[in-house]
Write a protein that holds these residues in place. Structure first.
Motif, short mmCIF file in Angstrom:
data_model
loop_
_atom_site.label_atom_id
_atom_site.label_comp_id
_atom_site.label_asym_id
_atom_site.label_seq_id
_atom_site.Cartn_x
_atom_site.Cartn_y
_atom_site.Cartn_z
N SER A 176 4.32 -4.16 -1.39
CA SER A 176 3.33 -3.04 -1.48
C SER A 176 2.95 -2.23 -0.06
O SER A 176 3.06 -1.12 0.02
N PHE A 184 2.86 3.70 -1.22
CA PHE A 184 2.84 4.13 -2.60
C PHE A 184 3.08 5.74 -2.65
O PHE A 184 2.55 6.41 -1.92
N THR A 185 4.06 6.08 -3.39
CA THR A 185 4.37 7.45 -3.68
C THR A 185 3.08 8.02 -4.16
O THR A 185 2.61 7.46 -5.05
N ARG A 190 -7.42 1.14 -2.37
CA ARG A 190 -7.52 -0.15 -3.39
C ARG A 190 -8.82 -1.03 -2.67
O ARG A 190 -8.83 -1.11 -1.63
N SER A 218 0.29 9.11 -2.81
CA SER A 218 -1.04 8.47 -2.38
C SER A 218 -1.00 8.57 -1.07
O SER A 218 -0.12 8.90 -0.48
N HIS A 261 4.42 3.66 4.13
CA HIS A 261 5.13 2.45 4.29
C HIS A 261 4.90 1.85 5.66
O HIS A 261 4.97 2.74 6.57
N ARG A 289 6.77 -0.79 1.14
CA ARG A 289 7.10 0.41 0.57
C ARG A 289 6.12 1.38 0.63
O ARG A 289 6.52 2.63 0.57
N LYS A 331 -2.37 -3.00 -9.36
CA LYS A 331 -1.35 -2.47 -10.09
C LYS A 331 0.09 -2.77 -10.19
O LYS A 331 0.78 -2.98 -11.11
N CYS A 332 0.31 -3.08 -9.05
CA CYS A 332 1.92 -3.25 -8.41
C CYS A 332 2.02 -4.69 -8.28
O CYS A 332 1.63 -5.10 -7.16
#
Length: 112
Positions: free
Chosen positions: A97, A102-103, A71, A105, A109, A100, A79-80
């Protein structure tokens, strides 16, 4: 690691996202938590700079080999988020973000 230590490390990482610009205040709040830019900066340099780059523009030394690309925080597009399209995310959105990841990517976490 204890949950408190994990939370403190995570908080420093998430706050580093908010504190990469030198003009930002030294103290930042996320919900009921308070963080400090100096601590966040150190964690950003240790854990985030390789992908997101020294300026937060997504051009870290690892970026050419990552898909999807890291990013670009300087573009201020996220996005989130829980906010309407075209607006900045809340501090809590950034916290989530980083915590957790990002799945599908390379963003891991940071809170277990």
């Amino acid at each position: 690691m204890s949950k408190t230590l994990n939370r403190a490390m995570w908080m420093s990482l998430s706050l580093s996202l908010l504190c990469t610009l030198p003009a930002m205040a030294q103290e930042t709040h996320v919900g009921k938590l308070t963080g400090h830019a100096d601590a966040g900066k150190k964690n950003y340099q240790r854990w985030c700079i390789g992908c997101h780059g020294p300026y937060g523009d997504g051009n870290g030394e690892n970026a050419p080999w990552i898909d999807p690309k890291p990013r670009d925080f300087t573009a201020a597009t996220f996005k989130c988020r829980s906010t309407p399209t075209g607006t900045l995310p809340t501090d809590e959105d950034l916290y989530d973000s980083v915590a957790r990841g990002f799945t599908n990517s390379n963003m891991p976490h940071w809170m277990r």
